[in-house]
Design a protein around this motif. Sequence first.
Motif, mmCIF file in Angstrom:
data_model
loop_
_atom_site.group_PDB
_atom_site.id
_atom_site.type_symbol
_atom_site.label_atom_id
_atom_site.label_comp_id
_atom_site.label_asym_id
_atom_site.label_seq_id
_atom_site.Cartn_x
_atom_site.Cartn_y
_atom_site.Cartn_z
ATOM 1 N N GLU A 240 42.101 35.816 35.233
ATOM 2 C CA GLU A 240 43.004 36.554 34.349
ATOM 3 C C GLU A 240 42.671 36.335 32.875
ATOM 4 O OE1 GLU A 240 46.790 35.145 35.604
ATOM 5 O OE2 GLU A 240 46.989 36.610 37.248
ATOM 6 N N GLN A 241 41.919 35.278 32.571
ATOM 7 C CA GLN A 241 41.566 34.973 31.191
ATOM 8 C C GLN A 241 40.249 35.619 30.758
ATOM 9 O OE1 GLN A 241 42.183 30.720 30.109
ATOM 10 N NE2 GLN A 241 42.948 30.490 32.212
ATOM 11 N N ILE A 242 39.590 36.307 31.690
ATOM 12 C CA ILE A 242 38.320 36.964 31.358
ATOM 13 C C ILE A 242 38.613 38.372 30.844
ATOM 14 C CG2 ILE A 242 36.083 37.722 32.239
ATOM 15 C CD1 ILE A 242 36.353 35.596 34.430
ATOM 16 N N ALA A 243 38.126 38.679 29.667
ATOM 17 C CA ALA A 243 38.405 39.973 29.040
ATOM 18 C C ALA A 243 37.590 41.085 29.701
ATOM 19 C CB ALA A 243 38.088 39.911 27.552
ATOM 20 N N ALA A 244 38.112 42.288 29.608
ATOM 21 C CA ALA A 244 37.415 43.468 30.131
ATOM 22 C C ALA A 244 36.040 43.593 29.498
ATOM 23 C CB ALA A 244 38.238 44.718 29.865
ATOM 24 N N GLY A 245 35.079 44.023 30.288
ATOM 25 C CA GLY A 245 33.731 44.226 29.782
ATOM 26 C C GLY A 245 32.842 43.007 29.852
ATOM 27 N N LYS A 246 33.414 41.855 30.178
ATOM 28 C CA LYS A 246 32.619 40.630 30.275
ATOM 29 C C LYS A 246 31.911 40.574 31.628
ATOM 30 C CE LYS A 246 34.212 39.171 26.294
ATOM 31 N NZ LYS A 246 33.366 39.126 25.095
ATOM 32 N N ILE A 247 30.930 39.660 31.744
ATOM 33 C CA ILE A 247 30.151 39.508 32.963
ATOM 34 C C ILE A 247 30.451 38.148 33.577
ATOM 35 C CG2 ILE A 247 27.821 39.280 33.924
ATOM 36 C CD1 ILE A 247 26.878 41.229 31.789
ATOM 37 N N LEU A 248 30.691 38.142 34.873
ATOM 38 C CA LEU A 248 30.902 36.921 35.645
ATOM 39 C C LEU A 248 29.762 36.802 36.646
ATOM 40 C CD1 LEU A 248 32.827 34.541 36.456
ATOM 41 C CD2 LEU A 248 33.857 36.118 38.103
ATOM 42 N N LEU A 249 29.095 35.645 36.670
ATOM 43 C CA LEU A 249 27.924 35.476 37.525
ATOM 44 C C LEU A 249 28.034 34.158 38.284
ATOM 45 C CD1 LEU A 249 24.252 36.245 36.573
ATOM 46 C CD2 LEU A 249 24.803 34.105 37.731
ATOM 47 N N GLY A 250 27.888 34.221 39.599
ATOM 48 C CA GLY A 250 27.940 33.015 40.421
ATOM 49 C C GLY A 250 27.740 33.356 41.880
ATOM 50 N N VAL A 251 28.124 32.432 42.753
ATOM 51 C CA VAL A 251 28.112 32.685 44.192
ATOM 52 C C VAL A 251 29.541 33.081 44.558
ATOM 53 C CG1 VAL A 251 27.587 31.736 46.474
ATOM 54 C CG2 VAL A 251 26.282 30.978 44.487
ATOM 55 N N LEU A 252 29.841 34.357 44.446
ATOM 56 C CA LEU A 252 31.222 34.840 44.466
ATOM 57 C C LEU A 252 31.732 35.190 45.861
ATOM 58 C CD1 LEU A 252 31.069 37.102 41.279
ATOM 59 C CD2 LEU A 252 31.669 34.675 41.454
ATOM 60 N N GLN A 253 30.853 35.174 46.863
ATOM 61 C CA GLN A 253 31.234 35.418 48.255
ATOM 62 C C GLN A 253 32.125 36.654 48.410
ATOM 63 O OE1 GLN A 253 33.147 31.668 48.617
ATOM 64 N NE2 GLN A 253 31.250 30.523 48.556
ATOM 65 N N PRO A 254 31.689 37.797 47.914
ATOM 66 C CA PRO A 254 32.553 38.980 47.867
ATOM 67 C C PRO A 254 32.984 39.509 49.227
ATOM 68 C CG PRO A 254 30.285 39.574 47.352
ATOM 69 C CD PRO A 254 30.349 38.078 47.354
ATOM 70 N N LEU A 255 32.155 39.325 50.247
ATOM 71 C CA LEU A 255 32.519 39.833 51.574
ATOM 72 C C LEU A 255 33.740 39.116 52.142
ATOM 73 C CD1 LEU A 255 28.940 40.206 53.076
ATOM 74 C CD2 LEU A 255 30.530 42.074 52.596
ATOM 75 N N PHE A 256 34.022 37.936 51.643
ATOM 76 C CA PHE A 256 35.169 37.177 52.118
ATOM 77 C C PHE A 256 36.356 37.256 51.153
ATOM 78 C CE2 PHE A 256 31.674 35.334 54.436
ATOM 79 C CZ PHE A 256 32.214 35.143 55.694
ATOM 80 N N ARG A 257 36.207 37.980 50.055
ATOM 81 C CA ARG A 257 37.268 38.035 49.055
ATOM 82 C C ARG A 257 37.526 39.471 48.583
ATOM 83 N NH1 ARG A 257 35.334 32.859 48.439
ATOM 84 N NH2 ARG A 257 36.969 31.338 47.996
ATOM 85 N N PRO A 258 37.855 40.373 49.495
ATOM 86 C CA PRO A 258 38.046 41.771 49.096
ATOM 87 C C PRO A 258 39.156 41.963 48.069
ATOM 88 C CG PRO A 258 38.837 41.387 51.349
ATOM 89 C CD PRO A 258 38.062 40.179 50.949
ATOM 90 N N GLU A 259 40.214 41.172 48.146
ATOM 91 C CA GLU A 259 41.302 41.313 47.175
ATOM 92 C C GLU A 259 40.849 40.893 45.788
ATOM 93 O OE1 GLU A 259 44.804 39.308 48.435
ATOM 94 O OE2 GLU A 259 45.080 40.532 50.241
ATOM 95 N N GLU A 260 40.074 39.807 45.719
ATOM 96 C CA GLU A 260 39.587 39.355 44.413
ATOM 97 C C GLU A 260 38.586 40.351 43.836
ATOM 98 O OE1 GLU A 260 40.830 36.676 42.644
ATOM 99 O OE2 GLU A 260 42.245 36.971 44.270
ATOM 100 N N VAL A 261 37.741 40.902 44.697
ATOM 101 C CA VAL A 261 36.784 41.918 44.237
ATOM 102 C C VAL A 261 37.534 43.104 43.641
ATOM 103 C CG1 VAL A 261 35.046 43.585 44.984
ATOM 104 C CG2 VAL A 261 34.961 41.232 45.834
ATOM 105 N N GLY A 262 38.598 43.542 44.329
ATOM 106 C CA GLY A 262 39.415 44.636 43.801
ATOM 107 C C GLY A 262 40.037 44.288 42.458
ATOM 108 N N TYR A 263 40.447 43.035 42.305
ATOM 109 C CA TYR A 263 41.042 42.606 41.038
ATOM 110 C C TYR A 263 39.994 42.619 39.926
ATOM 111 C CZ TYR A 263 43.194 39.755 37.434
ATOM 112 O OH TYR A 263 43.673 39.308 36.229
ATOM 113 N N TRP A 264 38.790 42.091 40.205
ATOM 114 C CA TRP A 264 37.735 42.083 39.189
ATOM 115 C C TRP A 264 37.420 43.510 38.739
ATOM 116 C CZ3 TRP A 264 34.420 38.684 42.914
ATOM 117 C CH2 TRP A 264 34.945 37.393 42.962
#
Length: 379
Positions: free
Chosen positions: A81-105
């Motif tokens: 929630e503290q990451i501003a729009a337009g910024k880039i987040l890079l890591g091992v985000l495991q998106p297949l297991f976090r569909p709700e978080e992917v939708g939020y991002w």
Amino acid sequence: MIAGILKEKNGETRVSLTPEIVKQLQQMSVTVWVEQGAGEQAFYNDDAYMQAGALIKTAAEVLSQSDIIFTIQPPSRELAEQIAAGKILLGVLQPLFRPEEVGYWASQNITTFSLDSIPRTTRAQVMDVLSSQANISGYKAVLLAAYSYSRYFPMFMTAAGSIAPAKVLILGAGVAGLQAIATAKRLGAVVEVFDTRPAVKEEVMSLGARFVEVEGAADASAGGGYAVEQNEEYQKKQQQKIAESIAKADIVITTAQIPGKPAPVLVTQPMLDQMHSGAVIVDLAAATGGNTALTRNNETVHYRGITIIGNSNLPATMPADASKLYAKNVFNFLKLILTKEGNLHLNFEDDIVKGACITHNGEIVNERLKSAKPATSTI
């Protein structure tokens, strides 16, 4: 451009970028901010980062002002929630297991790159974090098993009698499995290996292990370098073969995972009932449900004298080298999205950049993710 390195949470000891890589980014005119204490558990202190040219900042400053934010584990919703729009987040985000978080991002217009989604091609090997970290997992799994086992690994012949070598069964001959084979052989064990891909037989045998073949495996080429699901008939044949081997095994290392799906249960309870007291299982697929019927993530289960160790994050037990390898993988990926002058250049014509990107411009853009069904277990 400002690149920010977050301190990991929830027991994760690795850090996204090491001082060595920070220095290389500085030479590309990238300003690097490091959250205070981010590298301490990996034995990279704040002084080392400052000597490399980084600035030490608070988490709030890194999250709100960095143009690209580095993390290994996916951030909590509170941090996201503290990451501003337009910024880039890079890591091992495991998106297949976090569909709700992917939708939020996506809804927050955060561009995300998940390094566990990089296509497993020859060109991508230098940025394949799954492989670099799995190598450590395979190595540490055997050492952990040896520590937990009540007998010797190698054969010994002494005046007091002979000791037979440990019998090690490894399920899965990917990067982790191959390293487990090599480590177990160095310790003097006799090793058998199962894998659904006949193509790995030569590699297994070259390391001195016996490859147990099961006919009728699905073509793995459709998985893009990842494991694929097998049909019911093959699974029955596989379980029968595994049951024969597991009854004789002293040590079992399980590594089988399928992206976006619960790990296949390869070791059923009836198989466990056939194992002898004192046997040890190390399950590297614990975070996605485990390869045994009784695995619990981040726990050690004792069943009828058998020790079942569920641990999917063994790289965190070697944080210095794990971080060094991970940081090099990240830097190699960054060279695809940064110019030599350190400016951002997202070239989605590049298959690696496109494959790793999860969300962009307020949308979920990863084709594999869009076509996948939500997973039923979490990491």
